[in-house]
Design a protein around this motif. Structure first.
Motif, PDB file in Angstrom:
ATOM      1  N   LYS A  90      -7.396  -4.618 -12.292  1.00 38.58           N
ATOM      2  CA  LYS A  90      -7.615  -4.771 -10.858  1.00 38.58           C
ATOM      3  C   LYS A  90      -6.296  -5.028 -10.120  1.00 38.58           C
ATOM      4  CE  LYS A  90     -10.115  -7.629  -7.552  1.00 38.58           C
ATOM      5  NZ  LYS A  90     -10.993  -8.788  -7.395  1.00 38.58           N
ATOM      6  N   THR A  91      -5.480  -5.928 -10.636  1.00 35.96           N
ATOM      7  CA  THR A  91      -4.205  -6.227  -9.969  1.00 35.96           C
ATOM      8  C   THR A  91      -3.218  -5.073 -10.091  1.00 35.96           C
ATOM      9  OG1 THR A  91      -3.416  -7.390 -11.928  1.00 35.96           O
ATOM     10  CG2 THR A  91      -4.427  -8.715 -10.198  1.00 35.96           C
ATOM     11  N   LEU A  92      -3.269  -4.325 -11.186  1.00 36.16           N
ATOM     12  CA  LEU A  92      -2.405  -3.153 -11.337  1.00 36.16           C
ATOM     13  C   LEU A  92      -2.757  -2.098 -10.301  1.00 36.16           C
ATOM     14  CD1 LEU A  92      -0.280  -1.523 -12.962  1.00 36.16           C
ATOM     15  CD2 LEU A  92      -2.176  -0.700 -14.346  1.00 36.16           C
ATOM     16  N   ILE A  93      -4.036  -1.811 -10.145  1.00 39.42           N
ATOM     17  CA  ILE A  93      -4.471  -0.832  -9.150  1.00 39.42           C
ATOM     18  C   ILE A  93      -4.130  -1.299  -7.746  1.00 39.42           C
ATOM     19  CG2 ILE A  93      -6.514   0.240  -8.119  1.00 39.42           C
ATOM     20  CD1 ILE A  93      -7.685   0.327 -10.977  1.00 39.42           C
ATOM     21  N   GLN A  94      -4.288  -2.592  -7.494  1.00 38.89           N
ATOM     22  CA  GLN A  94      -3.973  -3.148  -6.182  1.00 38.89           C
ATOM     23  C   GLN A  94      -2.477  -3.029  -5.877  1.00 38.89           C
ATOM     24  OE1 GLN A  94      -4.688  -7.355  -5.865  1.00 38.89           O
ATOM     25  NE2 GLN A  94      -5.135  -7.209  -3.674  1.00 38.89           N
ATOM     26  N   SER A  95      -1.629  -3.358  -6.823  1.00 42.78           N
ATOM     27  CA  SER A  95      -0.191  -3.277  -6.576  1.00 42.78           C
ATOM     28  C   SER A  95       0.282  -1.832  -6.457  1.00 42.78           C
ATOM     29  CB  SER A  95       0.587  -4.000  -7.667  1.00 42.78           C
ATOM     30  OG  SER A  95       0.360  -3.398  -8.914  1.00 42.78           O
ATOM     31  N   LEU A  96      -0.327  -0.922  -7.183  1.00 42.31           N
ATOM     32  CA  LEU A  96       0.051   0.485  -7.059  1.00 42.31           C
ATOM     33  C   LEU A  96      -0.397   1.067  -5.720  1.00 42.31           C
ATOM     34  CD1 LEU A  96      -0.641   1.868 -10.628  1.00 42.31           C
ATOM     35  CD2 LEU A  96       1.571   1.562  -9.530  1.00 42.31           C
ATOM     36  N   SER A  97      -1.538   0.613  -5.206  1.00 46.02           N
ATOM     37  CA  SER A  97      -1.999   1.122  -3.919  1.00 46.02           C
ATOM     38  C   SER A  97      -1.194   0.529  -2.759  1.00 46.02           C
ATOM     39  CB  SER A  97      -3.485   0.839  -3.728  1.00 46.02           C
ATOM     40  OG  SER A  97      -3.721  -0.540  -3.635  1.00 46.02           O
ATOM     41  N   ILE A  98      -0.689  -0.690  -2.910  1.00 45.57           N
ATOM     42  CA  ILE A  98       0.127  -1.303  -1.863  1.00 45.57           C
ATOM     43  C   ILE A  98       1.506  -0.649  -1.783  1.00 45.57           C
ATOM     44  CG2 ILE A  98       1.343  -3.431  -1.237  1.00 45.57           C
ATOM     45  CD1 ILE A  98      -1.083  -4.970  -2.262  1.00 45.57           C
ATOM     46  N   SER A  99       2.081  -0.352  -2.940  1.00 52.97           N
ATOM     47  CA  SER A  99       3.439   0.203  -2.951  1.00 52.97           C
ATOM     48  C   SER A  99       3.428   1.672  -2.539  1.00 52.97           C
ATOM     49  CB  SER A  99       4.048   0.069  -4.337  1.00 52.97           C
ATOM     50  OG  SER A  99       3.508   1.035  -5.202  1.00 52.97           O
ATOM     51  N   GLN A 100       4.517   2.096  -1.968  1.00 54.15           N
ATOM     52  CA  GLN A 100       4.657   3.497  -1.563  1.00 54.15           C
ATOM     53  C   GLN A 100       5.355   4.323  -2.642  1.00 54.15           C
ATOM     54  OE1 GLN A 100       3.140   4.186   1.292  1.00 54.15           O
ATOM     55  NE2 GLN A 100       2.742   2.007   1.550  1.00 54.15           N
ATOM     56  N   THR A 101       5.954   3.640  -3.634  1.00 52.00           N
ATOM     57  CA  THR A 101       6.771   4.336  -4.632  1.00 52.00           C
ATOM     58  C   THR A 101       6.050   4.565  -5.953  1.00 52.00           C
ATOM     59  OG1 THR A 101       7.683   2.233  -5.398  1.00 52.00           O
ATOM     60  CG2 THR A 101       8.882   3.393  -3.659  1.00 52.00           C
ATOM     61  N   GLY A 102       4.789   4.215  -6.046  1.00 52.79           N
ATOM     62  CA  GLY A 102       4.056   4.414  -7.290  1.00 52.79           C
ATOM     63  C   GLY A 102       4.472   3.401  -8.342  1.00 52.79           C
ATOM     64  N   GLY A 103       4.767   3.856  -9.539  1.00 52.90           N
ATOM     65  CA  GLY A 103       5.117   2.979 -10.645  1.00 52.90           C
ATOM     66  C   GLY A 103       6.491   2.370 -10.569  1.00 52.90           C
ATOM     67  N   LEU A 104       7.316   2.861  -9.660  1.00 50.01           N
ATOM     68  CA  LEU A 104       8.673   2.314  -9.540  1.00 50.01           C
ATOM     69  C   LEU A 104       8.694   0.898  -8.982  1.00 50.01           C
ATOM     70  CD1 LEU A 104      10.646   5.434  -8.297  1.00 50.01           C
ATOM     71  CD2 LEU A 104      10.608   4.443 -10.572  1.00 50.01           C
ATOM     72  N   ILE A 105       7.585   0.442  -8.451  1.00 46.82           N
ATOM     73  CA  ILE A 105       7.502  -0.924  -7.934  1.00 46.82           C
ATOM     74  C   ILE A 105       7.784  -1.939  -9.039  1.00 46.82           C
ATOM     75  CG2 ILE A 105       5.012  -1.148  -8.290  1.00 46.82           C
ATOM     76  CD1 ILE A 105       6.644  -2.533  -5.215  1.00 46.82           C
ATOM     77  N   PHE A 106       7.452  -1.597 -10.275  1.00 46.43           N
ATOM     78  CA  PHE A 106       7.643  -2.516 -11.389  1.00 46.43           C
ATOM     79  C   PHE A 106       9.084  -2.572 -11.867  1.00 46.43           C
ATOM     80  CE2 PHE A 106       3.221  -1.020 -11.689  1.00 46.43           C
ATOM     81  CZ  PHE A 106       2.606  -2.219 -11.389  1.00 46.43           C
ATOM     82  N   PHE A 107       9.934  -1.687 -11.378  1.00 41.98           N
ATOM     83  CA  PHE A 107      11.349  -1.685 -11.740  1.00 41.98           C
ATOM     84  C   PHE A 107      12.246  -1.973 -10.544  1.00 41.98           C
ATOM     85  CE2 PHE A 107       9.266   0.989 -14.879  1.00 41.98           C
ATOM     86  CZ  PHE A 107       9.771   0.471 -16.057  1.00 41.98           C
TER      87      PHE A 107
END
Length: 75
Positions: free
Chosen positions: A23-40
């Motif tokens: 749930k939190t992964l999907i939420q953070s990916l939907s908030i970010s505009q850069t996709g998976g790069l938010i984690f880096f």
């Protein structure tokens, strides 16, 4: 569980935490505009992700080394 050699405590913990993590992964990916790069994007999160990836790769390599049969010749 015994065939796969998975500890019961780890299985129960992952069974309980997996929906929350998803749930939190999907939420953070939907908030970010850069996709998976938010984690880096931040140094600490990038470092943690790199360490996690290295541990994952290391465990796979060690599993293949352990599964390799020993032919009894030197190394």
């Amino acid at each position: 569980m015994r065939k796969l050699d998975i500890p019961i405590a780890a299985f129960i913990l992952s069974f309980i935490l997996a929906p929350m993590i998803e749930k939190t992964l999907i939420q953070s990916l939907s908030i970010s505009q850069t996709g998976g790069l938010i984690f880096f994007s931040r140094p600490i999160s990038g470092t943690i992700m790199v360490i996690a990836i290295l541990i994952f790769i290391f465990s796979i390599v060690m599993r293949f080394k352990k599964a390799k049969p020993d032919n009894g010749i030197g190394m």
